[in-house]
Each structure stands twice: as C-alpha cells, then as structure tokens.
Design a protein around this motif. Sequence first.
Motif, PDB file in Angstrom:
ATOM      1  N   LEU A  44       5.028  12.445  21.090  1.00  0.00           N
ATOM      2  CA  LEU A  44       6.109  11.901  20.065  1.00  0.00           C
ATOM      3  C   LEU A  44       7.287  13.058  20.292  1.00  0.00           C
ATOM      4  CD1 LEU A  44       3.638  11.524  16.906  1.00  0.00           C
ATOM      5  CD2 LEU A  44       4.809   9.732  18.392  1.00  0.00           C
ATOM      6  N   ASP A  45       8.578  12.589  19.902  1.00  0.00           N
ATOM      7  CA  ASP A  45       9.738  13.096  19.988  1.00  0.00           C
ATOM      8  C   ASP A  45       9.650  14.575  18.926  1.00  0.00           C
ATOM      9  OD1 ASP A  45      10.380  11.841  22.257  1.00  0.00           O
ATOM     10  OD2 ASP A  45      11.774  10.491  21.018  1.00  0.00           O
ATOM     11  N   LYS A  46       9.264  14.023  17.880  1.00  0.00           N
ATOM     12  CA  LYS A  46       9.255  15.139  16.719  1.00  0.00           C
ATOM     13  C   LYS A  46       8.020  15.188  15.794  1.00  0.00           C
ATOM     14  CE  LYS A  46      14.067  14.071  15.495  1.00  0.00           C
ATOM     15  NZ  LYS A  46      14.867  13.483  14.308  1.00  0.00           N
ATOM     16  N   SER A  47       8.192  16.390  15.082  1.00  0.00           N
ATOM     17  CA  SER A  47       6.939  16.693  14.356  1.00  0.00           C
ATOM     18  C   SER A  47       6.585  15.596  13.277  1.00  0.00           C
ATOM     19  CB  SER A  47       7.368  18.016  13.405  1.00  0.00           C
ATOM     20  OG  SER A  47       6.290  18.253  12.416  1.00  0.00           O
ATOM     21  N   ILE A  48       5.025  15.684  13.030  1.00  0.00           N
ATOM     22  CA  ILE A  48       4.681  14.403  12.051  1.00  0.00           C
ATOM     23  C   ILE A  48       4.226  15.298  10.643  1.00  0.00           C
ATOM     24  CG2 ILE A  48       4.146  12.609  13.735  1.00  0.00           C
ATOM     25  CD1 ILE A  48       1.294  13.653  13.434  1.00  0.00           C
ATOM     26  N   CYS A  49       4.556  16.406  10.689  1.00  0.00           N
ATOM     27  CA  CYS A  49       3.861  17.469   9.266  1.00  0.00           C
ATOM     28  C   CYS A  49       4.495  16.575   8.077  1.00  0.00           C
ATOM     29  CB  CYS A  49       4.514  18.614   9.757  1.00  0.00           C
ATOM     30  SG  CYS A  49       4.047  19.819   8.434  1.00  0.00           S
ATOM     31  N   GLY A  50       3.500  16.306   7.312  1.00  0.00           N
ATOM     32  CA  GLY A  50       3.917  15.992   5.640  1.00  0.00           C
ATOM     33  C   GLY A  50       4.249  14.558   5.928  1.00  0.00           C
ATOM     34  N   LYS A  51       3.936  13.668   6.852  1.00  0.00           N
ATOM     35  CA  LYS A  51       4.620  12.244   7.031  1.00  0.00           C
ATOM     36  C   LYS A  51       3.291  11.133   7.047  1.00  0.00           C
ATOM     37  CE  LYS A  51       8.553  13.193   9.447  1.00  0.00           C
ATOM     38  NZ  LYS A  51       9.535  12.754  10.662  1.00  0.00           N
ATOM     39  N   ASP A  77       0.952  -1.165  -0.032  1.00  0.00           N
ATOM     40  CA  ASP A  77      -0.064  -0.068   0.059  1.00  0.00           C
ATOM     41  C   ASP A  77       0.843   1.193   0.020  1.00  0.00           C
ATOM     42  OD1 ASP A  77      -2.196  -1.699   0.056  1.00  0.00           O
ATOM     43  OD2 ASP A  77      -2.633  -1.362   2.157  1.00  0.00           O
ATOM     44  N   TYR A  78       1.962   1.159   0.684  1.00  0.00           N
ATOM     45  CA  TYR A  78       2.844   2.505   0.817  1.00  0.00           C
ATOM     46  C   TYR A  78       4.173   2.381  -0.058  1.00  0.00           C
ATOM     47  CZ  TYR A  78       0.279   3.877   4.747  1.00  0.00           C
ATOM     48  OH  TYR A  78      -0.759   4.278   5.738  1.00  0.00           O
ATOM     49  N   LYS A  79       3.983   1.507  -0.972  1.00  0.00           N
ATOM     50  CA  LYS A  79       5.380   1.475  -2.080  1.00  0.00           C
ATOM     51  C   LYS A  79       5.691   2.732  -2.596  1.00  0.00           C
ATOM     52  CE  LYS A  79       6.611  -2.067  -5.508  1.00  0.00           C
ATOM     53  NZ  LYS A  79       7.238  -1.379  -6.911  1.00  0.00           N
ATOM     54  N   GLY A  80       7.069   2.866  -2.524  1.00  0.00           N
ATOM     55  CA  GLY A  80       7.768   4.365  -2.884  1.00  0.00           C
ATOM     56  C   GLY A  80       7.501   5.249  -1.683  1.00  0.00           C
ATOM     57  N   GLU A  81       6.932   5.028  -0.750  1.00  0.00           N
ATOM     58  CA  GLU A  81       6.741   6.034   0.354  1.00  0.00           C
ATOM     59  C   GLU A  81       7.473   5.800   1.521  1.00  0.00           C
ATOM     60  OE1 GLU A  81       4.107   8.592   0.514  1.00  0.00           O
ATOM     61  OE2 GLU A  81       3.432   8.046  -1.700  1.00  0.00           O
ATOM     62  N   GLU A  82       7.861   6.841   2.557  1.00  0.00           N
ATOM     63  CA  GLU A  82       8.041   6.485   3.751  1.00  0.00           C
ATOM     64  C   GLU A  82       7.243   6.626   4.856  1.00  0.00           C
ATOM     65  OE1 GLU A  82      12.185   8.549   4.390  1.00  0.00           O
ATOM     66  OE2 GLU A  82      11.201   8.722   6.616  1.00  0.00           O
ATOM     67  N   VAL A  83       7.389   5.732   5.836  1.00  0.00           N
ATOM     68  CA  VAL A  83       6.175   5.552   6.919  1.00  0.00           C
ATOM     69  C   VAL A  83       6.913   5.857   8.233  1.00  0.00           C
ATOM     70  CG1 VAL A  83       4.295   4.336   7.903  1.00  0.00           C
ATOM     71  CG2 VAL A  83       4.834   4.142   5.323  1.00  0.00           C
ATOM     72  N   LEU A  84       6.141   6.613   8.971  1.00  0.00           N
ATOM     73  CA  LEU A  84       6.491   6.527  10.651  1.00  0.00           C
ATOM     74  C   LEU A  84       5.528   5.866  11.188  1.00  0.00           C
ATOM     75  CD1 LEU A  84       7.919   8.090  13.043  1.00  0.00           C
ATOM     76  CD2 LEU A  84       5.979   9.607  13.003  1.00  0.00           C
ATOM     77  N   PHE A  85       6.098   4.977  12.030  1.00  0.00           N
ATOM     78  CA  PHE A  85       5.423   3.899  12.815  1.00  0.00           C
ATOM     79  C   PHE A  85       5.247   4.282  14.301  1.00  0.00           C
ATOM     80  CE2 PHE A  85       4.351   0.101  10.200  1.00  0.00           C
ATOM     81  CZ  PHE A  85       4.989   0.322   9.217  1.00  0.00           C
ATOM     82  N   LEU A  88      -6.632   9.686  19.784  1.00  0.00           N
ATOM     83  CA  LEU A  88      -5.033   9.897  19.268  1.00  0.00           C
ATOM     84  C   LEU A  88      -5.341  10.128  17.644  1.00  0.00           C
ATOM     85  CD1 LEU A  88      -3.196   6.425  20.723  1.00  0.00           C
ATOM     86  CD2 LEU A  88      -2.554   8.953  21.019  1.00  0.00           C
ATOM     87  N   LYS A  89      -6.264   9.368  16.884  1.00  0.00           N
ATOM     88  CA  LYS A  89      -6.430   9.963  15.450  1.00  0.00           C
ATOM     89  C   LYS A  89      -6.658  11.196  15.307  1.00  0.00           C
ATOM     90  CE  LYS A  89      -7.587   7.980  11.202  1.00  0.00           C
ATOM     91  NZ  LYS A  89      -8.303   7.343  10.203  1.00  0.00           N
ATOM     92  N   ARG A  90      -7.541  11.719  16.131  1.00  0.00           N
ATOM     93  CA  ARG A  90      -7.993  13.178  16.069  1.00  0.00           C
ATOM     94  C   ARG A  90      -6.621  14.044  16.329  1.00  0.00           C
ATOM     95  NH1 ARG A  90     -12.337  12.206  19.013  1.00  0.00           N
ATOM     96  NH2 ARG A  90     -11.533  13.038  20.990  1.00  0.00           N
ATOM     97  N   LEU A  91      -6.123  13.805  17.466  1.00  0.00           N
ATOM     98  CA  LEU A  91      -4.741  14.390  17.577  1.00  0.00           C
ATOM     99  C   LEU A  91      -3.698  14.329  16.692  1.00  0.00           C
ATOM    100  CD1 LEU A  91      -3.286  15.840  20.113  1.00  0.00           C
ATOM    101  CD2 LEU A  91      -2.315  13.628  20.442  1.00  0.00           C
ATOM    102  N   LEU A  92      -3.595  13.357  16.161  1.00  0.00           N
ATOM    103  CA  LEU A  92      -2.321  13.315  15.191  1.00  0.00           C
ATOM    104  C   LEU A  92      -2.689  13.975  13.857  1.00  0.00           C
ATOM    105  CD1 LEU A  92      -0.656   9.859  15.935  1.00  0.00           C
ATOM    106  CD2 LEU A  92      -0.104  12.122  17.061  1.00  0.00           C
ATOM    107  N   SER A  93      -4.143  13.804  13.499  1.00  0.00           N
ATOM    108  CA  SER A  93      -4.617  14.347  12.562  1.00  0.00           C
ATOM    109  C   SER A  93      -4.555  15.686  12.287  1.00  0.00           C
ATOM    110  CB  SER A  93      -6.197  13.901  12.140  1.00  0.00           C
ATOM    111  OG  SER A  93      -5.987  12.467  11.982  1.00  0.00           O
ATOM    112  N   SER A  94      -4.718  16.365  13.474  1.00  0.00           N
ATOM    113  CA  SER A  94      -4.686  18.076  13.643  1.00  0.00           C
ATOM    114  C   SER A  94      -3.187  18.507  13.355  1.00  0.00           C
ATOM    115  CB  SER A  94      -4.811  18.462  15.167  1.00  0.00           C
ATOM    116  OG  SER A  94      -4.220  18.037  16.082  1.00  0.00           O
ATOM    117  N   ARG A  95      -2.147  17.598  13.437  1.00  0.00           N
ATOM    118  CA  ARG A  95      -0.715  17.912  13.059  1.00  0.00           C
ATOM    119  C   ARG A  95      -0.282  18.030  11.881  1.00  0.00           C
ATOM    120  NH1 ARG A  95       2.056  14.940  18.465  1.00  0.00           N
ATOM    121  NH2 ARG A  95       0.635  15.917  19.776  1.00  0.00           N
TER     122      ARG A  95
END
Length: 180
Positions: free
Chosen positions: A85-92, A29-37, A110-117
Amino acid sequence: MLTERAKILISENELKEKIREVASQISADYKGEEVLFVGILKGCIHFYSDLTREVNLPLTMDFMAISSYGSGTTSSGEVKMLKDLDKSICGKNVIIVEDIIDSGNTLSYLKRLLSSRQPKSVKICTLLDKPSRRKVDLQPDYCCFTIPDEFVFGYGLDVDQQYRNKKDIYILDPKDYPKE
Ligand code: PRP
C-alpha cells in the motif's frame, strides 16, 4: 476459439445486479464512516471499479500486488508481496477487494498482514468464492457469487494473462486448460 467453446457462468447483467446489491449492503453497514478499499491486483480491476462506483460512502482507494508460489493449479501456500500500500492504514476501516478466493492462502496472509497495522477494521469482499477448494479457515465478509470448482475466466480473471477484458464470466473448456 476459446471463448466460443467456453460457457457463460455469470453474465454481465447478473454481475451488475449482484454488485449493486453488495455495494448497498456495504454502504448500509458503514453508514457515517469512511472506508479504504484495497484492491488486490490484477484480477480485481473490473470488480473494484464497478463496486466502488456503486458504494455511497466517503472512500479512498489503494492497491496491492501479490504473487503466490507453486506450480500450475496447486499453490504451495507461500505468498510474496510485489507492491505494498502507498499509505498507512492505522485507524482506518479497510475492505480488501478480491476477484476470487480459492485455497484462501492469499487472503489469509493479507488479512493477517493488514490487521497487524492497527486499522480500525479489516473486512474481505470477494466477487467469487470456491469454498470446496479451501485449505485454510477463511470466510469472506461480503461475497457476490459462490461457484463450483471450475476454471473460470473473464471480468478480470485470466487464462495465461489473457481474456481479463471479457464482460461476462466463463467456464473454460477442459481442452483449453493452460499447460503446466
Ligand atoms: C488469484 C486471486 C487471488 C488468489 C486466490 O490471483 O486474485 O489473489 O489467486 O487464490 P488462493 O485463495 O488460492 O490464494 P492470481 O495469483 O491468479 O493473480 P491475478 O489476480 O493477477 O490474476
């Protein structure tokens, strides 16, 4: 002993096999992309470790710790963050990795919180799902096993903070339910 009375619900081999399947679905599903777990401590530990090692993508790792209020088995729906989280997730591309979805309150928060970033995307990957316990409308994007409404432990899931190190997932015998 508690583990002798408990029945195995999902064996170590079944876990390995299914996690490999879900990891290859994520890799496709994420072929060619980078993912933050993003692992949600502490229940996710073994699942997170096994899943990420089977994913064939460039990936980074971060963790959050959450505590839900409420007594015993009933959650009040309130959630408090203990570690962000330690770092920004903007654009990830973010995949939240959980051991279990029960009422859905934790992941909904959590989904609401992370989606707002301003991430590029946010998806949820859970090892176990108990849809019969849901209190809010929440669906995981990836789920390894849908399970009945039983008290389960092992492979990261605890009974009073113990037994997280067991290799299989067990159903707790009612005699051993933790006292409220
Ligand atoms: C579990 C699980 C989820 C939450 C799910 O965490 O890891 O975070 O409960 O329940 P919900 O869908 O009703 O919100 P727990 O509080 O047991 O912490 P732990 O991961 O440290 O064991």
